[in-house]
Design a protein around this motif. Structure first.
Motif, mmCIF file in Angstrom:
data_model
loop_
_atom_site.group_PDB
_atom_site.id
_atom_site.type_symbol
_atom_site.label_atom_id
_atom_site.label_comp_id
_atom_site.label_asym_id
_atom_site.label_seq_id
_atom_site.Cartn_x
_atom_site.Cartn_y
_atom_site.Cartn_z
ATOM 1 N N GLN A 189 -10.975 5.873 0.661
ATOM 2 C CA GLN A 189 -10.211 4.759 0.108
ATOM 3 C C GLN A 189 -10.739 3.407 0.601
ATOM 4 O OE1 GLN A 189 -7.525 4.784 -2.182
ATOM 5 N NE2 GLN A 189 -8.214 6.879 -2.492
ATOM 6 N N VAL A 190 -12.056 3.213 0.456
ATOM 7 C CA VAL A 190 -12.657 1.930 0.810
ATOM 8 C C VAL A 190 -12.613 1.020 -0.407
ATOM 9 C CG1 VAL A 190 -14.752 0.776 1.613
ATOM 10 C CG2 VAL A 190 -14.157 3.051 2.490
ATOM 11 N N ARG A 261 -4.845 9.924 0.366
ATOM 12 C CA ARG A 261 -4.706 9.859 1.821
ATOM 13 C C ARG A 261 -5.934 10.490 2.485
ATOM 14 N NH1 ARG A 261 0.287 11.354 -0.314
ATOM 15 N NH2 ARG A 261 2.022 9.970 0.226
ATOM 16 N N PRO A 262 -6.112 10.273 3.788
ATOM 17 C CA PRO A 262 -7.234 10.923 4.480
ATOM 18 C C PRO A 262 -7.015 12.411 4.711
ATOM 19 C CG PRO A 262 -5.942 9.621 6.023
ATOM 20 C CD PRO A 262 -5.409 9.314 4.653
ATOM 21 N N PRO A 284 -1.414 6.160 9.877
ATOM 22 C CA PRO A 284 -0.316 5.611 9.064
ATOM 23 C C PRO A 284 -0.286 6.137 7.630
ATOM 24 C CG PRO A 284 -2.054 3.979 9.403
ATOM 25 C CD PRO A 284 -2.385 5.131 10.283
ATOM 26 N N ARG A 285 -1.411 6.702 7.153
ATOM 27 C CA ARG A 285 -1.434 7.177 5.773
ATOM 28 C C ARG A 285 -1.057 8.643 5.624
ATOM 29 N NH1 ARG A 285 -7.169 5.557 3.658
ATOM 30 N NH2 ARG A 285 -7.706 5.867 5.875
ATOM 31 N N LEU A 286 -0.523 9.262 6.683
ATOM 32 C CA LEU A 286 0.065 10.586 6.511
ATOM 33 C C LEU A 286 1.258 10.471 5.565
ATOM 34 C CD1 LEU A 286 0.188 12.168 10.096
ATOM 35 C CD2 LEU A 286 -1.382 12.731 8.247
ATOM 36 N N ALA A 287 1.589 11.572 4.892
ATOM 37 C CA ALA A 287 2.765 11.574 4.012
ATOM 38 C C ALA A 287 4.017 11.638 4.869
ATOM 39 C CB ALA A 287 2.707 12.769 3.066
#
Length: 787
Positions: A189-190, A261-262, A284-287
């Protein structure tokens, strides 16, 4: 009727979700990292390829068991190189490599990009790692890759000139990197850059939404998919060097959950430690939807669960360990989603797979392969189809699979109106049973219960029977006239009469009761009594009438109000009653139970209805529930057999395609060891994850210790649930957060009396807003004054 397993065809208007997407094929490969990389480099060129499952085949060409089980009921359309190609006989399928199909139904994703002059084209970053980098396969699974030149076969299929390159559609930047967890997270997600995986999903929405449910705490009912449901995309795959199974698992989880998400993400086995897990937990991008039981799930196809537990160690509090089979999923695939309201008649409707505006935006302005195959899926949230993992139901040119009706077409007919047929709830249940070698037939009590339920607009109206004194009165009304005298004589002889055997054969032979009899059992509340009789009469469960006496022969007869047509004729002497009411200034109406209710008591099926109401309220039906429907009585036999192997007094049919049998008895004394054994045999036959028994008594009235009828598995989930009036006569069964709605909680006499008092008060309250729903009732009230 909503919630009932019946043969009522869809009619009227229902909201639908329509999905248009490219064909989705599973890709079998040899168990080598080179084969895995080759498959990914091809799939990242195909439109929708990032959601194509990849799996290594067995040495004999067969499909590995975990994939064989999952593919059958998944939103996947075929397997490349498989014979047979379709997914109905996966246990017989064998893979032929290399593939003969040559991707003839697929399409190049890059040709769907809008043409832009050089300098304004999108950039696709291809990360290249050294061959001995332990992160190499993980980067391939999470980011994808592209070969130096487009696939020649795909170029021919799209009628493109052979010398076109990727750079004619987008800028390719190949970056030499060194693998690490931090680097891998940063490359997803760059802004301004796309990965090869994202390239293949151009114009397609992808990734199943993470759960928003309140799922904190231990599971109460057996659920093999709980870990998958709770984890969502928050999965870490521990990858052993050289394990293609681990890399395929990671690729497939990314295809199911998308690249927003990663996670899902992989880490080499040697680098899994406390710091790496802490890094993911801080991401922070965890669900973070709903209230999760665990924040991160760790799995592996090559490392046993016990070793993973030792590896994670002290981080077990926020992290769960799960077997790869428990988390494996293929998701719904990428597509164009839209909401629409479809009009139905006799279970049929028309819809357009792709809206004309979408067609113009995508296909009229882009180069598209003429023979590329498109699939369209239709979901009805309010009338869901079963979605078992292990089977799909086939039709002529369409399948019922993964909870949706699905079919296909080629480029030319994607905007043509298509006819769709939706099976009834009963047909769905029978089809699933048939594929498992079983046949479902409605029992006599089941037929009586179904006919009674069809008199109601909703199964929830059965809450008007949730009152033990009222149920005793109705049971007495169902018996023959004079049965009370007969019962007393038998009792004097030491014999207990069976009320079912004494049920009147017709309405004319039944007892009638007056308003005072109903008032007596309803707490002498006249408003509540009149409302209940009004409701029951409207549902044809109670018949209002009066008694006449012939002024010539003295014979008495009972007439319903609906059948009264003056002047009446005496049934005894056939004389016309010119003065049927004599000198009476007031007519006192009497009440008898209607034919639907008489049949219920004749088949001893009132308990069936109460149990059906309880579970439909507790588990929910349709859009937000766990059930497709319930039925108050089904016989089960092997397909083609003449005799039934068992009978479920109530049968629940879940969205996952499970059948749950329930045994219902008039009293707890009927729950003998033999009856329990028969229920367990039926549950095994149906492959039921759990079952239930019910006794139509309060626990305080049984005189028995009932704890032994409730049974749990080693993991704490219920294998068998016990119900009595203590639970069945609850006004509304609610599964609240952190509560156990199946726990054995016998009521005291004081609690029973309080419940019965509240039932009467509720009827009286409904009498004020007769026929209104809760919203109409709400606007009549002032909000509470703030304190």
């Amino acid at each position: 009727m909503d919630g009932l397993l019946d043969d009522e065809a869809l009619a009227g208007q229902l909201p639908a979700t329509i999905v248009f997407r490219p064909e989705r094929e599973a890709v079998p490969i040899l168990r080598t990292e080179a084969a895995f990389e080759q498959a990914i480099s091809t799939e990242c060129q195909l439109w929708g390829g990032a959601t194509s499952p990849i799996f290594p085949i067995e040495p004999d060409g067969s499909i590995p068991r975990p994939y064989q089980r999952m593919l059958a009921g998944s939103a996947v359309d075929g397997i490349r190189g498989s014979h047979p190609y379709w997914l109905h006989y996966l246990d017989e399928a064998r893979i032929v490599l290399p593939f003969d199909e040559q991707y003839r139904w697929s399409h190049l994703a890059m040709t769907l990009l809008e043409y832009r002059p050089q300098g304004s084209r999108p950039t696709v970053e291809v990360v290249v790692l050294e061959p001995d980098d332990p992160w190499r396969g993980i980067y391939l699974a999470c980011l994808g890759t592209l070969p130096p030149e487009p696939n020649a076969t795909l170029m021919r299929n799209a009628n493109l000139v052979p010398d076109l390159t990727f750079e004619d559609f987008f800028d390719v930047e190949r970056v030499l990197g060194t693998g690490s967890l931090e680097d891998l997270i940063s490359r997803q997600q760059v802004p301004g850059r796309a990965t090869p995986r994202l390239l293949s999903m151009v114009y397609l929405a992808v990734g199943d939404s993470a759960s928003t449910a309140l799922r904190h705490g231990s599971a109460l009912l057996p659920d093999q998919s709980f870990a998958r449901f709770d984890a969502g995309p928050n999965v870490l795959v521990v990858c052993t060097p050289g394990s293609v199974e681990d890399l395929a698992l990671l690729w497939n989880l990314r295809g199911a959950h998308g690249d927003l998400r990663p996670v899902p993400i992989g880490i080499p086995l040697a680098e899994v430690d406390a710091s790496s897990i802490d890094r993911l937990l801080r991401e922070p991008r965890l669900a973070h939807n709903g209230i999760a039981a665990k924040n991160l799930y760790v799995t592996s196809a090559s490392v046993p669960v016990k070793e993973l537990q030792e590896l994670v160690g002290s981080h077990r509090e926020g992290v769960a360990i799960a077997a790869s089979e428990a988390l494996l999923t293929f998701g719904s695939g990428g597509g164009w989603f839209r909401e629409e309201v479809l009009s139905w008649k006799d279970g049929r409707s028309l819809f357009v797979p792709l809206h004309p505006d979408s067609h113009q935006e995508l296909f009229d302005k882009r180069v598209f392969a003429r023979l590329a195959r498109n699939h369209y899926r239709v979901y009805l949230p309010d009338c869901p189809l079963p979605a078992p993992d292990d089977l799909r139901l086939g039709g002529m040119g369409h399948d019922f699979v993964a909870g949706a009706w699905t079919s296909w077409g080629i480029t030319e007919n994607r905007t043509d109106a298509k006819e769709i047929w939706w099976p009834t709830r009963m047909r769905m249940a029978k089809a699933v049973a048939s594929h498992r070698g079983l046949e479902l037939t409605e029992s006599a009590p089941g037929a009586a219960g179904r006919l009674a339920l069809q008199r109601l607009s909703d199964i929830g109206w059965l809450s008007n029977f949730a009152h033990a004194p009222l149920l005793r009165l109705l049971e007495e009304m169902a018996t023959r006239q004079g049965f009370g005298w007969y019962k007393d004589r038998l009792r004097e002889a030491g014999i207990e009469a069976d009320p079912v055997a004494a049920t009147a054969p017709s309405v004319d032979d039944m007892q009638d009761k007056g308003l005072g009899d109903f008032k007596k059992v309803l707490g002498n509340n006249e408003r509540a009594t009149k409302y209940w009789l009004w409701w029951a009469e409207r549902a044809h469960l109670i018949i209002k009438g009066f008694e006449l006496t012939c002024d010539r022969c003295g014979a008495k007869q009972w007439l319903s109000v609906a059948a009264f047509s003056p002047p009446p004729v005496c049934r005894a002497c056939a004389a016309t009653m010119d003065m049927p009411f004599g000198d009476r200034p007031v007519l006192n109406f009497r009440y008898r139970i209607g034919e639907p209710l008489r049949r219920i008591y004749a088949q001893d099926a009132m308990g069936h209805l109460l149990v059906a109401r309880h579970f439909s309220s507790l588990l929910g039906i349709g859009r937000s529930g766990r059930l497709i429907g319930v039925h108050p009585g089904m016989e089960v036999r092997p397909v083609g057999a003449s005799s039934a192997l068992g009978e479920a007094d109530v049968l629940l049919f879940t969205k996952k395609g499970d059948f749950i049998p329930i045994e219902v008895k008039r009293s707890a004394s009927g729950l003998t060891p033999n009856e329990i054994l028969k229920l367990e045999s039926l549950a095994d036959l149906l492959r039921a994850p759990w079952s239930a028994v019910a006794a139509c008594q309060y626990a305080k009235d049984t005189g028995l210790d009932l704890d032994g009828f409730q049974e749990k598995a080693l993991d704490g989930t219920y294998r068998r649930i016990l119900l009595t009036y203590d639970a069945l006569l609850e006004p509304f069964a609610v599964w609240s957060l952190g509560a156990d709605p199946f726990a054995w909680r016998p009521l005291t006499p004081e609690q029973v009396a309080d419940r019965e008092s509240k039932f009467v008060a509720s009827l009286a309250d409904q009498a004020i807003h007769r026929g209104d729903d809760w919203q109409a009732d709400e606007i009549m009230r002032k909000p509470d004054r703030p304190r």
